[in-house]
Design an enzyme around this catalytic site. Structure first.
Site, mmCIF file in Angstrom:
data_model
loop_
_atom_site.group_PDB
_atom_site.id
_atom_site.type_symbol
_atom_site.label_atom_id
_atom_site.label_comp_id
_atom_site.label_asym_id
_atom_site.label_seq_id
_atom_site.Cartn_x
_atom_site.Cartn_y
_atom_site.Cartn_z
ATOM 1 N N GLU A 38 5.952 8.072 0.505
ATOM 2 C CA GLU A 38 5.016 7.737 -0.560
ATOM 3 C C GLU A 38 4.779 8.962 -1.439
ATOM 4 O O GLU A 38 3.893 9.789 -1.123
ATOM 5 C CB GLU A 38 3.680 7.292 0.030
ATOM 6 C CG GLU A 38 3.764 6.028 0.851
ATOM 7 C CD GLU A 38 2.455 5.244 0.782
ATOM 8 O OE1 GLU A 38 2.508 4.076 0.400
ATOM 9 O OE2 GLU A 38 1.398 5.811 1.068
ATOM 10 N N SER A 46 2.975 2.193 -6.039
ATOM 11 C CA SER A 46 3.085 1.266 -7.179
ATOM 12 C C SER A 46 4.174 0.206 -6.993
ATOM 13 O O SER A 46 4.855 -0.176 -7.942
ATOM 14 C CB SER A 46 3.278 2.041 -8.484
ATOM 15 O OG SER A 46 2.147 2.875 -8.725
ATOM 16 N N GLY A 98 -0.830 4.302 -6.788
ATOM 17 C CA GLY A 98 -1.924 3.789 -7.611
ATOM 18 C C GLY A 98 -1.806 4.108 -9.086
ATOM 19 O O GLY A 98 -2.774 3.959 -9.836
ATOM 20 N N GLU A 157 -4.117 9.911 0.899
ATOM 21 C CA GLU A 157 -5.561 9.930 0.596
ATOM 22 C C GLU A 157 -6.345 10.554 1.743
ATOM 23 O O GLU A 157 -7.354 11.219 1.528
ATOM 24 C CB GLU A 157 -6.044 8.505 0.278
ATOM 25 C CG GLU A 157 -5.555 8.068 -1.102
ATOM 26 C CD GLU A 157 -5.284 6.580 -1.236
ATOM 27 O OE1 GLU A 157 -5.768 5.792 -0.414
ATOM 28 O OE2 GLU A 157 -4.555 6.210 -2.187
ATOM 29 N N LYS A 208 -6.821 -0.258 1.855
ATOM 30 C CA LYS A 208 -7.680 0.915 1.602
ATOM 31 C C LYS A 208 -9.154 0.501 1.696
ATOM 32 O O LYS A 208 -9.473 -0.415 2.452
ATOM 33 C CB LYS A 208 -7.336 1.536 0.254
ATOM 34 C CG LYS A 208 -5.824 1.768 0.107
ATOM 35 C CD LYS A 208 -5.456 2.581 -1.099
ATOM 36 C CE LYS A 208 -3.947 2.745 -1.158
ATOM 37 N NZ LYS A 208 -3.509 3.593 -2.251
#
Ligand code: PGA
Length: 256
Positions: free
Chosen positions: A168, A213, A174, A97, A11
């Protein structure tokens, strides 16, 4: 047999020198000869230097994004030709994201998938429901829409077989709270079944990953599921030792 794969998605973390430091430390780790495919996706800034550094290693390079046009007046965008020239082999498309903060749509993802294959790279298509969609029981619907729009124009058998899909769940990214492996396996199975309806037996070759995670402690819960072929990892991929530990764990779990 689908080769297991662990992908590091850094990222917007790590400067160029930090990224170079990662690769130097990683080469000191005992992962040689592992049957696990290892892909790192650093920042665009770090890609050219890391492309040179990883030549003597088994690491492969991925980009976190790209534009679908080859060149032109698209200020601030990165062309697939620029990536391919320096040896980038994979590209993440449709990460949640990018969907959430940068407005990437299912159709955009489809164009990126087409372009990546057309230029000899392999897209890692991210799909996943958010918390609200999960609570409303819409996981399958959301994943079906994201996935089928992304792969709608894939005609070549060879491209279909090389596709990577990462499930995901947005609520697991996260947060330190991954999905339960058995739940992730159910979604992975529905991804494969959707592809099977579209492509028949070719769907059996597609690698489906879990992300959200993942850590050295839990990675084999996911890769231990027969329909999950690897992981897309954010936070736990930022340290060379942790990335290496995940690769060793998957390798050991697969009997390597
Ligand atoms: P995380 O990120 O491992 O930090 O949850 C995963 C991802 O966003 O790909």
């Amino acid at each position: 047999m689908r080769q297991p794969v662990v992908i590091a998605n850094w990222k917007m973390n790590m400067t160029l020198s930090e990224s170079e430091g990662f690769v130097r430390r990683f080469t000191g780790e005992e992962v040689a000869g592992s049957g696990v495919e290892m892909i790192i996706c650093p920042s665009f800034i770090a890609l050219p230097s890391l492309a040179v550094m990883i030549r003597e290693t088994s690491l492969l390079l991925g980009a976190q994004n790209m534009y679908w046009e080859k060149s032109g007046s698209f200020t601030g965008e990165i062309s697939p030709l620029m990536l391919r020239e320096i040896g980038v082999r994979y590209v993440i498309t449709g990460h949640s994201e990018r969907r959430t903060y940068f407005g990437e749509t299912d159709e955009d993802v489809g164009k990126k998938v087409q372009t990546a294959f057309a230029l000899g790279m392999v897209p890692i298509v991210c799909v996943g429901e958010d918390e609200e969609e999960r609570r409303a029981g819409k996981t399958e619907e959301v994943i079906g829409r994201q996935l089928l729009t992304a792969v709608t124009d894939l005609e070549q058998e060879a491209d279909r077989r090389r596709l990577l899909v990462a499930y995901e769940p947005v609520w697991a990214i996260g947060t330190g709270t991954p999905a339960r492996a058995e739940d992730a396996a159910v979604v992975a199975a529905s991804v494969r079944s959707l592809l099977h309806q579209k492509w028949g037996e070719t769907a059996a070759a597609v690698r489906i990953l879990y992300g959200g995670s993942v850590s050295p402690e839990n990675i084999t819960e996911f890769t231990g599921e027969p329909g999950i072929d690897g992981a897309l990892v954010g936070n736990s991929s930022l340290k060379a030792a942790s990335f290496a530990a995940m690769i060793r764990a998957v390798n050991a779990e697969r009997g390597g």
